[in-house]
Design an enzyme around this catalytic site. Structure first.
Site, short mmCIF file in Angstrom:
data_model
loop_
_atom_site.label_atom_id
_atom_site.label_comp_id
_atom_site.label_asym_id
_atom_site.label_seq_id
_atom_site.Cartn_x
_atom_site.Cartn_y
_atom_site.Cartn_z
N PRO A 185 46.45 24.20 44.30
CG PRO A 185 47.46 25.19 42.51
CD PRO A 185 46.81 25.48 43.79
CD GLU A 186 50.00 20.33 48.48
OE1 GLU A 186 51.04 19.69 48.69
OE2 GLU A 186 49.01 20.26 49.22
CE LYS A 238 53.62 24.10 45.75
NZ LYS A 238 53.29 24.68 47.08
NE ARG A 258 48.87 27.12 54.93
CZ ARG A 258 49.27 26.76 53.71
NH1 ARG A 258 50.51 26.97 53.34
NH2 ARG A 258 48.45 26.20 52.86
#
Length: 274
Positions: free
Chosen positions: A2-3, A59, A264
């Site tokens: 999740p962001e 978050k 990333r």
DNA sequence: CAGCATACCTGACCGC
DNA sequence: TGCGGTCAGGTATGCT
């Protein structure tokens, strides 16, 4: 998983399903999820207590009780699913089971076991490093171009890496940061201190537009992201570069390139982004 | 302190 | 079918 948009979606779902429920029993099948407490302590503290509401800080998901808060971070793959009865039983990747007094239940799943749970006193949690060090929320009005510009000026690393630093700005993750930088026509590898104040304003504007829209659509479903068992995110259809390697750029038609920035996965259009 | 690598885990997927 | 390598939405920690 999740962001910020995905976490917000989970929080909204939880408020609809388990708000005001009283915990009858908690079971922990992967005890390392507990960061600053033990199974015995958290059970003693939260069993027989009512979940007054569920909120979000960046978050982090905050389950609020009268005197305590339980803070959950989903990291890459954590999921909280609600079940209206006890027929569903814990399975291989169930780490936590919370049974309520009305015999409904909530389970936490996490294949990669990266997610965390902290227990704090209600009146103390905002002051612990975990929460206190977070930068302004990417969707808040308090985030100004000057504020971002001043922070970026102090960093020579890739602007993308800095935007992923939650102490600088909270809520962006790998997918949305790729989308934001594409929309801003900024190469993710540009040194942060070479970003102009106009570009900072642009980053803020696009972050807010993209995150708000992603919230409206219930987040982005990657692999298995779901805010509940029958609720998948709908934002994937709007992704312009992330997951679009070798597909034509939505602006110019040039092929989208995948590269790595600070380890990333990073998707860019080398024609549009400078 | 900045900046980078590595650790934490499991499963899916790809090439051989 | 199996094996090895790579990759995945995140963050903490430890090294130079």
């Amino acid at each position: 998983m999740p962001e910020l948009p995905e976490v917000e979606t989970v929080v909204r779902t939880l408020n609809k399903t388990i708000k005001n429920k009283v915990i009858k029993e908690m079971n922990f099948f992967y005890k390392k999820i507990l960061q600053n407490t033990t199974e015995q302590t958290i059970k003693r503290t939260l069993e027989n207590q009512k979940i007054e509401k569920i909120s979000r800080k960046s978050k982090f998901i905050i389950f609020e009780f009268n005197e305590y808060v339980m803070i959950s971070h989903l990291r890459m793959e954590g999921k909280w699913f609600y079940y209206p009865n006890l027929e569903t039983i814990p399975s291989k990747h169930t780490e936590v089971q919370i049974i309520f007094e009305d015999n409904t239940q909530l389970m936490y799943f996490d294949t990669r076991k990266f997610g965390t749970i902290h227990l704090f006193k209600q009146d103390e949690y905002e002051h612990v490093d975990l929460i206190a060090k977070l930068g302004p929320e990417a969707i808040s009005k308090n985030w100004t171009a000057k504020n971002l510009y001043d922070k970026l000026q102090k960093k020579k690393t890739a602007v993308k890496t800095v935007l992923l630093d939650q102490t600088i700005i909270a809520g962006l993750g790998n997918i949305y940061v790729n989308e934001v930088l594409f929309e801003c026509k900024i190469l993710p590898t540009r040194p942060a201190n070479e970003i102009s104040i106009e570009e900072c304003q642009n980053i803020i504007n696009n972050s807010q537009i993209i995150l708000q829209k992603a919230i409206e659509y219930g987040g982005t479903t990657v692999k298995s992201f779901q805010s509940s068992e029958d609720n998948k995110g709908g934002y994937q259809q709007f992704l312009k570069v992330h997951f679009n390697e070798k597909k034509p750029c939505k602006n110019c038609g040039n092929s989208v390139t995948k590269m790595f920035v600070n380890g990333r996965g990073t998707y860019i259009c080398v024609v549009c982004q400078k």
